[in-house]
Write a protein that holds these residues in place. Structure first.
Motif, mmCIF file in Angstrom:
data_model
loop_
_atom_site.group_PDB
_atom_site.id
_atom_site.type_symbol
_atom_site.label_atom_id
_atom_site.label_comp_id
_atom_site.label_asym_id
_atom_site.label_seq_id
_atom_site.Cartn_x
_atom_site.Cartn_y
_atom_site.Cartn_z
ATOM 1 N N ALA A 17 -21.469 -19.326 -52.196
ATOM 2 C CA ALA A 17 -20.303 -20.088 -51.757
ATOM 3 C C ALA A 17 -20.723 -21.300 -50.933
ATOM 4 N N LEU A 18 -21.700 -21.125 -50.033
ATOM 5 C CA LEU A 18 -22.156 -22.242 -49.214
ATOM 6 C C LEU A 18 -22.805 -23.331 -50.066
ATOM 7 N N ILE A 19 -23.626 -22.920 -51.044
ATOM 8 C CA ILE A 19 -24.292 -23.910 -51.895
ATOM 9 C C ILE A 19 -23.266 -24.709 -52.697
ATOM 10 N N LEU A 20 -22.309 -24.012 -53.311
ATOM 11 C CA LEU A 20 -21.305 -24.714 -54.108
ATOM 12 C C LEU A 20 -20.394 -25.581 -53.240
ATOM 13 N N VAL A 26 -20.477 -32.870 -50.702
ATOM 14 C CA VAL A 26 -21.285 -34.070 -50.950
ATOM 15 C C VAL A 26 -20.637 -34.928 -52.032
ATOM 16 N N ALA A 27 -20.177 -34.276 -53.120
ATOM 17 C CA ALA A 27 -19.526 -35.015 -54.197
ATOM 18 C C ALA A 27 -18.240 -35.681 -53.708
ATOM 19 N N SER A 31 -17.563 -39.644 -53.497
ATOM 20 C CA SER A 31 -16.383 -40.229 -54.136
ATOM 21 C C SER A 31 -15.538 -41.002 -53.125
ATOM 22 N N PHE A 32 -15.380 -40.422 -51.936
ATOM 23 C CA PHE A 32 -14.605 -41.102 -50.894
ATOM 24 C C PHE A 32 -15.275 -42.409 -50.487
ATOM 25 N N TRP A 33 -16.602 -42.375 -50.364
ATOM 26 C CA TRP A 33 -17.335 -43.588 -49.975
ATOM 27 C C TRP A 33 -17.198 -44.682 -51.030
ATOM 28 N N LEU A 34 -17.321 -44.283 -52.299
ATOM 29 C CA LEU A 34 -17.173 -45.264 -53.372
ATOM 30 C C LEU A 34 -15.751 -45.814 -53.417
ATOM 31 N N GLN A 35 -14.773 -44.945 -53.214
ATOM 32 C CA GLN A 35 -13.381 -45.387 -53.241
ATOM 33 C C GLN A 35 -13.086 -46.312 -52.063
ATOM 34 N N TRP A 36 -13.652 -45.963 -50.908
ATOM 35 C CA TRP A 36 -13.451 -46.829 -49.729
ATOM 36 C C TRP A 36 -14.079 -48.203 -49.954
ATOM 37 N N GLY A 37 -15.302 -48.229 -50.522
ATOM 38 C CA GLY A 37 -15.951 -49.510 -50.782
ATOM 39 C C GLY A 37 -15.186 -50.337 -51.796
ATOM 40 N N GLU A 38 -14.685 -49.676 -52.857
ATOM 41 C CA GLU A 38 -13.900 -50.401 -53.866
ATOM 42 C C GLU A 38 -12.618 -50.941 -53.247
ATOM 43 N N ARG A 39 -12.002 -50.132 -52.387
ATOM 44 C CA ARG A 39 -10.767 -50.575 -51.744
ATOM 45 C C ARG A 39 -11.041 -51.766 -50.832
ATOM 46 N N ALA A 40 -12.146 -51.700 -50.072
ATOM 47 C CA ALA A 40 -12.494 -52.805 -49.180
ATOM 48 C C ALA A 40 -12.727 -54.086 -49.970
#
Length: 447
Positions: A17-20, A26-27, A31-40
């Motif tokens: 459970a911890l590994i998954l 991380v995924a 995704s949040f980082w990419l979405q934030w950068g695209e939004r910026a």
């Protein structure tokens, strides 16, 4: 620093459970980082285009106005959050023209204009494409006049909307629940297999595992059931062999005993009788040990306090000294005859080597402990782990003097293992041996 598996929880369910979940986080973070950068980027481009539109309107209006009237015209133009002033040649920013603002302004005016970013914002033309609005620009009008656009504050990329954050949180919770369910489905067969193996060690007649589920689970259950059937068949065959051996050995011993009575020499007759008695005792003890773990006795609640009291009364009849301290808090679920036999072996051992037996009972919700202590010489520390092995006697002369064959402690340990417990031997600080019969209540209840 290298991460050791020893630092992880011991449960396979928790580890998976911890590994998954870690991979999921991380995924999601990526995704949040990419979405934030695209939004910026999108927001910055929109701001830049809006700013270029406003600049173009002001520049177009001022270029259509006579130079002497431009100061008055500035007061009538809308600037929004920006300040627009006419500056002299020596006030112009020395930063080189760069960034997309000049290109956007020139495209809207239909001809090239020189645009320079202000002060430390030399790179703000590109910064406007990555989240932050520059603080200002100097623009050269047709005819050489310079115009300054300066911002009162630097604008950051707006925060994510609440509905988007809520959707991300709901998605994360749903995926987490699915991961936990999948891990549980994957580890449940292992848990059932471990429980079945533990039950098999106490009861060969335990129900077979259900052969269902995925292919790998069915194969494991089938292999376990085949193993259980083979073990049960081997044990039953040994039971029949022991019964035959017991009968076949006692018959010639009886004939030898009768023939010994016909010997005229009294001394020889007594020696032969003693040897026959020793042989009979060894055979009985060996057969007793071999059949010890194949008992078919049913498991039931046992009043440990009443059992110890009855054994103490039996010992008094034989002139033995037994004391009992403490008591069990609740009945123990186990095999009565087997436990009586194990305790009797421990008491006999204590009386043989220590003249008396002191019993202490220590009980709690997880484990019942019965200590049998004596006042004898004890056992050498390096021999404590071996004296429970069959036929092992650290002092052969002493054992022969007491009539033992080295199986009493072995039988007691096997009975403890039969109940999911153990037999632990320790030397007492004041002298003598302490034999602790540990009987876990959880394992007994499962049996």
């Amino acid at each position: 620093m290298r991460l050791s598996w020893r630092a992880w929880p011991s449960s396979l369910f928790v580890r998976m459970a911890l590994i998954l979940l870690l991979g999921l986080l991380v995924a999601q973070g990526l995704s949040f980082w990419l979405q934030w950068g695209e939004r910026a980027t999108v927001v910055s481009q929109a701001r830049g285009q809006n700013f270029a539109d406003r600049m173009a309107e002001v520049v177009r209006a001022l270029e259509a106005t006579a130079p002497a009237e431009r100061s008055a015209a500035l007061a009538t133009l809308p600037y929004g959050d920006w300040q627009v002033t006419l500056i002299s040649e020596n006030q112009v920013s020395q930063n080189p023209p760069r960034g997309p603002v000049g290109a956007m302004l020139s495209a809207r005016l239909g001809s090239a204009r020189e645009v320079r970013p202000l002060g430390g914002a030399a790179g703000m033309g590109m910064g406007m494409m990555h989240g932050n609005m520059p603080r200002g620009f100097d623009v050269r009008l047709q005819g050489g006049q310079w115009l300054r656009f300066s911002g009162a504050r630097q604008l950051d990329t707006p925060a994510l909307p609440r509905d988007l954050i809520l959707r991300l949180a709901v998605t994360l919770m749903i995926v987490t629940a699915v991961v936990m369910l999948a891990v549980r489905q994957a580890t449940q067969p292992l848990k059932q297999l471990a429980q079945a193996a533990d039950t098999l060690g106490r009861d060969l007649d335990a129900p077979a595992l259900a052969e269902e589920g995925p292919t790998e689970t069915r194969r494991a259950a089938q292999a376990f059931n085949r193993m259980q059937a083979r073990i049960k068949r081997l044990v039953n065959e040994r039971s029949r062999a022991l019964a035959a051996v017991s009968h076949d050995l006692r018959t010639p011993l009886t004939r030898l005993r009768l023939r010994a009575e016909l010997v005229d020499d009294e001394t020889l007759r007594d020696q032969m009788a003693a040897d026959l008695d020793a042989m009979a005792a060894m055979i009985d003890a060996t057969l007793d040990y071999l059949r010890g773990l194949q008992t078919s006795e049913a498991v039931r609640p046992i009043d440990i306090n009443a059992l110890l009291a009855s054994m103490s009364e039996d010992a008094l009849v034989l002139g033995r000294r037994i004391s009992i301290q403490g008591q069990a808090l609740a009945p123990y679920t186990g095999r009565l005859s087997a436990l009586r036999r194990a305790l009797q072996n421990l008491i006999d051992n204590a009386i043989k080597y220590g003249t008396c037996a002191h019993l202490r009972v220590d009980d709690d919700a997880g484990e019942l402990r019965i200590m049998v202590e004596d006042e004898g010489p004890g056992i050498e520390p390096h021999e404590l782990a071996r004296v429970t092995e069959p036929y092992y006697r650290p002092d052969a002369s002493r054992s022969s003097a007491t009539g033992g064959v080295g199986l009493g402690l072995s039988i007691a340990k096997d009975i403890a293992l039969l109940h999911g417990g153990d037999l632990v031997l320790t030397n007492r600080a004041q002298g003598g041996l302490c034999a602790t019969l540990k009987l876990p209540r959880v394992a007994a209840a499962a049996a």
